[in-house]
Write an enzyme that holds these catalytic residues in place. Structure first.
Site, PDB file in Angstrom:
ATOM      1  N   ALA A  62       0.847  -1.183   0.000  1.00 52.65           N
ATOM      2  CA  ALA A  62       0.000   0.000   0.000  1.00 52.65           C
ATOM      3  C   ALA A  62       0.887   1.239   0.000  1.00 52.65           C
ATOM      4  O   ALA A  62       2.090   1.147   0.251  1.00 52.65           O
ATOM      5  CB  ALA A  62      -0.893  -0.004   1.240  1.00 52.65           C
ATOM      6  N   GLN A  64       1.224   3.497   2.101  1.00 54.96           N
ATOM      7  CA  GLN A  64       1.864   3.683   3.409  1.00 54.96           C
ATOM      8  C   GLN A  64       2.478   2.380   3.934  1.00 54.96           C
ATOM      9  O   GLN A  64       2.570   2.173   5.143  1.00 54.96           O
ATOM     10  CB  GLN A  64       0.847   4.236   4.410  1.00 54.96           C
ATOM     11  CG  GLN A  64       0.516   5.692   4.197  1.00 54.96           C
ATOM     12  CD  GLN A  64       1.710   6.610   4.454  1.00 54.96           C
ATOM     13  OE1 GLN A  64       2.695   6.245   5.091  1.00 54.96           O
ATOM     14  NE2 GLN A  64       1.624   7.830   3.936  1.00 54.96           N
ATOM     15  N   SER A  65       2.890   1.513   3.029  1.00 55.79           N
ATOM     16  CA  SER A  65       3.417   0.204   3.420  1.00 55.79           C
ATOM     17  C   SER A  65       4.648   0.303   4.334  1.00 55.79           C
ATOM     18  O   SER A  65       5.648   0.942   3.982  1.00 55.79           O
ATOM     19  CB  SER A  65       3.790  -0.555   2.141  1.00 55.79           C
ATOM     20  OG  SER A  65       4.601  -1.664   2.440  1.00 55.79           O
ATOM     21  N   ASN A  66       4.569  -0.357   5.477  1.00 58.39           N
ATOM     22  CA  ASN A  66       5.733  -0.474   6.357  1.00 58.39           C
ATOM     23  C   ASN A  66       6.785  -1.371   5.712  1.00 58.39           C
ATOM     24  O   ASN A  66       7.986  -1.149   5.840  1.00 58.39           O
ATOM     25  CB  ASN A  66       5.319  -1.085   7.698  1.00 58.39           C
ATOM     26  CG  ASN A  66       4.369  -0.192   8.465  1.00 58.39           C
ATOM     27  OD1 ASN A  66       4.635   0.983   8.669  1.00 58.39           O
ATOM     28  ND2 ASN A  66       3.237  -0.748   8.894  1.00 58.39           N
ATOM     29  N   ALA A  68       7.397  -1.797   2.505  1.00 55.38           N
ATOM     30  CA  ALA A  68       8.129  -1.107   1.440  1.00 55.38           C
ATOM     31  C   ALA A  68       9.201  -0.197   2.049  1.00 55.38           C
ATOM     32  O   ALA A  68      10.332  -0.136   1.561  1.00 55.38           O
ATOM     33  CB  ALA A  68       7.161  -0.296   0.576  1.00 55.38           C
TER      34      ALA A  68
END
Ligand SMILES: *Cc1c(COP(=O)(O)O)cnc(C)c1O
Length: 307
Positions: A62, A64-66, A68
């Site tokens: 997403a 706001q992916s942690n 990534a």
């Protein structure tokens, strides 16, 4: 090959909430920029990438992916380039994890939710393109959730079993999304033959069957044939992934004000609330704090209502 990237062992802290003993495994403290649960998976995944002599890491998530954010940071530290495919979605763009990704730099591709349905193919195609240019690409699936990444959570259980007697607890609770964390925990518990329930609070609207099948697939690949005991808690996903309810936001404030521990609005707030509301007569449990702190700063508008 397993790399040593996280700051381990993370503490296990005893807290009291609503008269219950809730011991928090502080995996929000595995690092600073790479903090949270994903770094434990990446110790194996990036080890595999290096072993395969990769020079580019491709992954997705997403906006706001942690995952990534942690992958970007660690891959670069290890000398690899990074390509991200991020699903354009609520919440806000230039904040939280997305801001950190932009500051660190990476090839960032924003794709629509429809395109994201086929993100595995998109990443494979990108890897083929890069290979034509003479590069070696390593593709990590959403959340780092495959059997390689899940080994990081078998290890987290082995680590915790040296810190506390896990059989003194009624259950382990953890937020569950792409489910690699849950699968690793259950596998670790089974490999140590521990008598403790593992409860995963699902944070999105995908059907329970889909989550269960993913867990079973990973268990199988980790050499665990007994697939009993998969315990998924529903009803706390709210409107959907990344949409915290007002109750979730209130739990963030409650826990921060009682203990100084910060939950995040996408995963751990939902999981903590799911735990408090379903633990019944359990008196002593473990909550795995999987991190996500930077996500708080992407939801400032939502949080304004409760602060
Ligand atoms: C990714 C993530 C989870 C969920 O882990 P899965 O292995 O995807 O189920 C939980 N908490 C946080 C903070 C995360 O970033």
């Amino acid at each position: 090959m397993k790399l040593s990237l996280a700051r381990k062992p993370t503490p296990v802290e005893k807290h009291m909430f609503k008269g219950k003993e809730i011991w928090i495994k502080r995996d929000d403290m595995t690092d600073f920029i790479a903090s949270g649960n994903k770094i434990r998976k990446l110790e194996y995944l990036l080890g595999d990438a290096l072993e395969k002599k990769s020079d580019v890491v491709i992954t997705c998530g997403a906006l706001q992916s942690n995952h990534a954010r942690a992958t970007n940071y660690l891959s670069k530290r290890l000398g690899m380039d990074v390509v991200l495919y991020l699903k354009d979605w609520y919440p806000g763009k230039d904040s939280g994890n997305f801001l950190l990704n932009k500051l660190m730099g990476a090839e960032i591709n924003i794709i629509t939710p429809e395109e994201y349905e086929k993100v595995d193919e998109i990443m494979k195609e990108k890897a083929r393109e890069l290979e034509k240019e003479g590069k070696r690409a390593y593709v990590i699936p959403e959340g780092g959730s495959n059997y390689i990444g899940s080994k990081g959570y078998e290890d987290a259980i082995f680590e915790m079993s040296r810190q506390v007697d896990l059989e003194d607890f009624d259950a382990i609770y953890v937020a569950t999304s792409s489910a690699g964390t849950y699968a690793g925990i259950l596998s670790g518990v089974k490999k140590l033959n521990l008598k403790i329930e593992v409860r995963g609070v699902v944070v999105h609207k995908k059907p329970t069957e889909v989550v269960r099948e993913k867990i079973e697939g990973i268990l199988y690949q980790l050499g665990v044939e007994d697939h009993s005991g998969i315990n998924l808690i529903r009803g706390f996903e709210g409107k959907d992934y990344a949409y915290p309810s007002e109750e979730d936001l209130k739990v963030i404030k409650y826990v921060a004000s009682e203990s100084g521990v910060f939950l995040d609005p996408v995963y751990t707030a939902k999981a903590f609330r799911g735990m408090l509301e379903t633990m019944g007569d359990q008196e002593r449990v473990v909550f795995i704090h999987t991190g996500g702190t930077f996500g708080l700063f992407a939801q400032i508008e939502a949080l304004e209502g409760i602060i």
